[in-house]
Write a protein that holds these residues in place. Sequence first.
Motif, PDB file in Angstrom:
ATOM      1  N   ALA A   1       0.374  -1.261  -0.022  1.00 50.23           N
ATOM      2  CA  ALA A   1       0.373   0.174   0.092  1.00 50.23           C
ATOM      3  C   ALA A   1       1.054   1.137  -0.344  1.00 50.23           C
ATOM      4  CB  ALA A   1      -1.053  -0.434   1.095  1.00 50.23           C
ATOM      5  N   MET A   2       2.140   0.699   0.445  1.00 52.67           N
ATOM      6  CA  MET A   2       2.649   2.416   1.379  1.00 52.67           C
ATOM      7  C   MET A   2       3.690   2.398  -0.470  1.00 52.67           C
ATOM      8  SD  MET A   2       4.889   1.771   4.475  1.00 52.67           S
ATOM      9  CE  MET A   2       6.567   2.011   4.090  1.00 52.67           C
ATOM     10  N   MET A   3       3.788   1.754  -1.095  1.00 51.49           N
ATOM     11  CA  MET A   3       4.345   1.678  -2.513  1.00 51.49           C
ATOM     12  C   MET A   3       3.547   2.257  -3.619  1.00 51.49           C
ATOM     13  SD  MET A   3       6.714   0.739  -4.160  1.00 51.49           S
ATOM     14  CE  MET A   3       8.202  -0.299  -3.305  1.00 51.49           C
ATOM     15  N   ALA A   4       1.752   1.987  -3.444  1.00 53.19           N
ATOM     16  CA  ALA A   4       1.234   2.276  -4.056  1.00 53.19           C
ATOM     17  C   ALA A   4       1.082   4.206  -4.074  1.00 53.19           C
ATOM     18  CB  ALA A   4      -0.005   1.816  -4.114  1.00 53.19           C
ATOM     19  N   ALA A   5       0.891   4.539  -2.785  1.00 52.76           N
ATOM     20  CA  ALA A   5       0.916   6.209  -2.288  1.00 52.76           C
ATOM     21  C   ALA A   5       2.118   6.488  -3.339  1.00 52.76           C
ATOM     22  CB  ALA A   5       1.187   6.229  -1.177  1.00 52.76           C
ATOM     23  N   ASP A   6       3.502   6.376  -3.767  1.00 46.01           N
ATOM     24  CA  ASP A   6       4.594   6.749  -3.967  1.00 46.01           C
ATOM     25  C   ASP A   6       3.886   7.479  -5.722  1.00 46.01           C
ATOM     26  OD1 ASP A   6       6.823   7.405  -5.199  1.00 46.01           O
ATOM     27  OD2 ASP A   6       7.565   5.759  -4.332  1.00 46.01           O
ATOM     28  N   PRO A   7       4.544   8.439  -5.518  1.00 43.82           N
ATOM     29  CA  PRO A   7       3.263   9.489  -7.081  1.00 43.82           C
ATOM     30  C   PRO A   7       4.493   8.483  -8.275  1.00 43.82           C
ATOM     31  CG  PRO A   7       4.898  10.878  -5.200  1.00 43.82           C
ATOM     32  CD  PRO A   7       4.372  10.103  -5.117  1.00 43.82           C
ATOM     33  N   THR A   8       6.128   8.370  -7.917  1.00 39.92           N
ATOM     34  CA  THR A   8       6.807   7.924  -8.806  1.00 39.92           C
ATOM     35  C   THR A   8       6.235   7.487  -9.870  1.00 39.92           C
ATOM     36  OG1 THR A   8       8.634   7.286  -7.001  1.00 39.92           O
ATOM     37  CG2 THR A   8       9.378   7.781  -9.051  1.00 39.92           C
ATOM     38  N   LEU A   9       5.123   6.805  -9.766  1.00 43.15           N
ATOM     39  CA  LEU A   9       5.304   5.134 -11.141  1.00 43.15           C
ATOM     40  C   LEU A   9       4.032   6.060 -11.794  1.00 43.15           C
ATOM     41  CD1 LEU A   9       4.472   2.867 -12.630  1.00 43.15           C
ATOM     42  CD2 LEU A   9       3.592   1.702 -10.841  1.00 43.15           C
ATOM     43  N   VAL A  10       3.572   6.671 -10.657  1.00 49.24           N
ATOM     44  CA  VAL A  10       1.987   7.504 -11.770  1.00 49.24           C
ATOM     45  C   VAL A  10       2.822   8.534 -12.442  1.00 49.24           C
ATOM     46  CG1 VAL A  10       0.104   9.394 -11.284  1.00 49.24           C
ATOM     47  CG2 VAL A  10      -0.151   6.901 -10.010  1.00 49.24           C
ATOM     48  N   ALA A  11       3.542   9.574 -11.968  1.00 43.82           N
ATOM     49  CA  ALA A  11       3.454  10.640 -12.355  1.00 43.82           C
ATOM     50  C   ALA A  11       4.617  10.383 -13.809  1.00 43.82           C
ATOM     51  CB  ALA A  11       5.206  10.998 -11.581  1.00 43.82           C
ATOM     52  N   ALA A  12       5.010   8.781 -13.715  1.00 43.70           N
ATOM     53  CA  ALA A  12       6.158   9.000 -15.575  1.00 43.70           C
ATOM     54  C   ALA A  12       5.173   7.769 -15.690  1.00 43.70           C
ATOM     55  CB  ALA A  12       7.638   8.018 -14.552  1.00 43.70           C
ATOM     56  N   ALA A  13       3.642   7.674 -15.437  1.00 40.15           N
ATOM     57  CA  ALA A  13       3.105   6.618 -16.166  1.00 40.15           C
ATOM     58  C   ALA A  13       2.436   7.673 -17.134  1.00 40.15           C
ATOM     59  CB  ALA A  13       2.187   5.627 -15.441  1.00 40.15           C
ATOM     60  N   GLN A  14       2.034   8.836 -16.259  1.00 40.58           N
ATOM     61  CA  GLN A  14       1.486  10.472 -16.810  1.00 40.58           C
ATOM     62  C   GLN A  14       2.351  11.301 -17.810  1.00 40.58           C
ATOM     63  OE1 GLN A  14      -0.085  11.816 -13.479  1.00 40.58           O
ATOM     64  NE2 GLN A  14      -2.459  11.679 -13.626  1.00 40.58           N
ATOM     65  N   GLN A  15       3.262  11.055 -17.703  1.00 40.79           N
ATOM     66  CA  GLN A  15       4.668  11.477 -18.302  1.00 40.79           C
ATOM     67  C   GLN A  15       3.822  10.692 -19.747  1.00 40.79           C
ATOM     68  OE1 GLN A  15       7.969  11.742 -17.182  1.00 40.79           O
ATOM     69  NE2 GLN A  15       9.159  13.363 -18.837  1.00 40.79           N
ATOM     70  N   LEU A  16       4.317   9.549 -19.670  1.00 36.85           N
ATOM     71  CA  LEU A  16       4.205   8.717 -21.260  1.00 36.85           C
ATOM     72  C   LEU A  16       2.982   8.859 -21.884  1.00 36.85           C
ATOM     73  CD1 LEU A  16       5.819   5.494 -19.803  1.00 36.85           C
ATOM     74  CD2 LEU A  16       6.673   7.008 -21.727  1.00 36.85           C
ATOM     75  N   VAL A  17       1.453   8.942 -21.177  1.00 36.13           N
ATOM     76  CA  VAL A  17       0.775  10.014 -22.090  1.00 36.13           C
ATOM     77  C   VAL A  17       0.307  10.896 -23.144  1.00 36.13           C
ATOM     78  CG1 VAL A  17      -1.686   9.794 -21.308  1.00 36.13           C
ATOM     79  CG2 VAL A  17      -0.913   7.662 -20.301  1.00 36.13           C
ATOM     80  N   ARG A  18       1.275  11.246 -21.717  1.00 34.96           N
ATOM     81  CA  ARG A  18       1.443  12.931 -22.446  1.00 34.96           C
ATOM     82  C   ARG A  18       2.221  13.650 -23.736  1.00 34.96           C
ATOM     83  NH1 ARG A  18       0.235  14.941 -16.934  1.00 34.96           N
ATOM     84  NH2 ARG A  18      -1.569  15.602 -16.951  1.00 34.96           N
ATOM     85  N   GLU A  19       3.621  12.227 -23.163  1.00 35.17           N
ATOM     86  CA  GLU A  19       4.457  12.396 -24.744  1.00 35.17           C
ATOM     87  C   GLU A  19       4.214  11.593 -25.981  1.00 35.17           C
ATOM     88  OE1 GLU A  19       8.004  12.493 -22.105  1.00 35.17           O
ATOM     89  OE2 GLU A  19       7.876  14.537 -21.338  1.00 35.17           O
ATOM     90  N   THR A  20       3.926  10.009 -25.372  1.00 32.97           N
ATOM     91  CA  THR A  20       3.763   9.874 -26.450  1.00 32.97           C
ATOM     92  C   THR A  20       2.909   8.702 -26.904  1.00 32.97           C
ATOM     93  OG1 THR A  20       4.116   7.312 -24.973  1.00 32.97           O
ATOM     94  CG2 THR A  20       5.786   8.530 -25.043  1.00 32.97           C
ATOM     95  N   ARG A  21       1.555   9.605 -25.921  1.00 31.06           N
ATOM     96  CA  ARG A  21      -0.001   9.328 -26.169  1.00 31.06           C
ATOM     97  C   ARG A  21      -0.523   7.421 -26.301  1.00 31.06           C
ATOM     98  NH1 ARG A  21      -2.296  13.223 -28.522  1.00 31.06           N
ATOM     99  NH2 ARG A  21      -4.258  11.995 -29.065  1.00 31.06           N
TER     100      ARG A  21
ATOM    101  N   TRP B   1       2.644   0.068 -17.111  1.00 29.75           N
ATOM    102  CA  TRP B   1       3.560  -1.037 -17.500  1.00 29.75           C
ATOM    103  C   TRP B   1       4.799  -0.311 -17.561  1.00 29.75           C
ATOM    104  CZ3 TRP B   1       1.371  -5.621 -16.602  1.00 29.75           C
ATOM    105  CH2 TRP B   1       1.962  -6.953 -16.565  1.00 29.75           C
ATOM    106  N   GLN B   2       4.489   0.550 -18.612  1.00 25.04           N
ATOM    107  CA  GLN B   2       5.920   0.388 -18.885  1.00 25.04           C
ATOM    108  C   GLN B   2       7.020   1.423 -17.941  1.00 25.04           C
ATOM    109  OE1 GLN B   2       5.197   0.758 -23.873  1.00 25.04           O
ATOM    110  NE2 GLN B   2       7.205   2.531 -22.928  1.00 25.04           N
ATOM    111  N   ALA B   3       6.184   2.483 -17.345  1.00 26.41           N
ATOM    112  CA  ALA B   3       6.233   2.877 -16.479  1.00 26.41           C
ATOM    113  C   ALA B   3       6.971   2.401 -14.875  1.00 26.41           C
ATOM    114  CB  ALA B   3       5.525   3.938 -16.061  1.00 26.41           C
ATOM    115  N   ALA B   4       6.233   1.146 -14.988  1.00 28.24           N
ATOM    116  CA  ALA B   4       7.196   0.668 -14.606  1.00 28.24           C
ATOM    117  C   ALA B   4       8.128  -0.644 -13.970  1.00 28.24           C
ATOM    118  CB  ALA B   4       6.084  -0.581 -13.927  1.00 28.24           C
TER     119      ALA B   4
END
Length: 565
Positions: free
Chosen positions: A85-105, A113-116
């Motif tokens: 649960a602590m790991m799920a609360a860490d913003p690193t994975l979410v931020a990296a995935a959001q960046q991929l959505v914005r930059e590569t659609r 999956w890729q950010a992880a």
Amino acid sequence: MPTDDETQQRRLTGIGVSPGRASGPVVAMPDPVAEPLAGATLAPEADLDQAAERIATAALSAQTDLEQAAARASGAAREVLETTAMMAADPTLVAAAQQLVRETRLVPARAVWQAAAGVIAQLAALGGYMAERTRDVADVRDRVVAALTGQAPPGVPHSDHPFVLVAADLSPADTATLDPDRVVALVTRDGGTTSHTAILARALGIPAVVGVAGATTVPPGTLVLVDGAAGTVTLDPTAEQVAQAAALAARVRTFDGAGRTSDGHRVPLLANVGRPDGAQAAADAGAEGVGLFRTEFCFLDRTDAPTIPEQVAQYRQVLAAFSGTKVVVRTLDAGADKPLPFLMTAAEPNPALGVRGYRTSWRNPEVLEDQLTAIAQAAQAETADVWVMAPMIATVPETTAFVERCHAHGLATAGVMVEVPSAALSAGQILRHAAFASIGTNDLTQYAMAADRMLGELAPLSTAWQPAVLQLVAATCQGGVQNDRPVGVCGEAAADPALAVVLVGLGVATLSMTARALPDVAAVLGSVTLATCRELAALATGADSAEAAREAVRSRLPVLDELGL
Ligand code: PEP
Ligand code: MG
């Protein structure tokens, strides 16, 4: 006589690996979360901010689910869930995935999956504690992807009612979060008698049947009756069958702390201990000592070797629970099904036949030296009678080398595990040098039958009821008699009450098992004389097959039926 209702019942059969009967509705383990298609991108008109927001929402929902599951759980399961649960609360994975959505659609699930994959690679490169967290990241990834794609979240499903868990197989991670108050029985399609599921079910005292063809086709919600001794799963049992099972389960059996046959032949019944926090429960269950302390369980997943003080602290916990009694400490058994990253280097084509167990000390002698130093320090600080043994000994020179190192550290009682057929056949020479032998029937069976103990398909071969395996046990005991040295058994065979009787008849002096099995083994052993144990041993060893050996012995032990074993 079965009633009409009973004769029409559908019954699935498999291998009973943990005795007892229990009934409940089927809950199916969800399929593993599938990897989202590589390169899947959003439609040109899609709103990228909205897509990125969905990732944050899914991560929050995964985190909330985990926190709720942790609040419901206790002990080791709670720890595992809280960390994730602590790991799920860490913003690193979410931020990296959001960046991929914005930059590569990329579609959100693929982006996660890729950010992880990136986070996992970074953690692995950092090594040490951080590298140990990669599995948690993968778990969070699966939960977020499941939330995004509408799949069932991974792991044991939650239910407010007790249920029978049915799965293709269970991984160590699945079983870490299994709540024995909810899961009344386990049924798996795969797996054999020494599979992870089997060992865990016995440790938790949950009836279990493995290797059940068709298990995963039983519709969720179906009421089933699981008989972990007979190896059957009855669909739609009658009310009377359910009531009988419940009455049997309610009978509490205890162990008075002294294993013996009905004519008073003493067979000390000892406990197998993995994680040190289980030692006190084993002592409370009446175990007459520890016959196998699997030290590697303290350090699974460690990427660097534990320090001497860390080891001393862990070992003392076990020794303290058994003040004044015997504790057999096994040196690290790395390899095959028990990966210890700090001891294993190159991938091997046949890990079970590779550099595992004692053999890892050829390459890393300092790890064994440090461990013996730690065991000696822990022994000095506590009052337990400490014995030490090495896993996977195959030859006399290995024995003498190990015994010499133990003595150099002031550890006087040094023995070997007999897990390789060569050691069983040379027990006469080996026990000239070793103070005792402890037979690991799980591996001895694997190597005698050339059958990988993890492969459910080979389960009919992978049983210590195989007459050839029993002959190897007999050969080891003869080596013990020649040198006046005790031979024990600490593999899963010792926890099977009928097989325990056979082992005693073959000359085994002590039996070591999961603490849950102590009352059952004590009750069955206490129902027969030593002479009967010997007769049954001769019958089993001379049988034409494992099945014939088991049947012949079980049919002469009426107490098994009375106890529902
Ligand atoms: C065995 O092989 O029987 C044994 C006790 O060791 P492990 O199960 O830890 O390999
Ligand atoms: Mg072994």
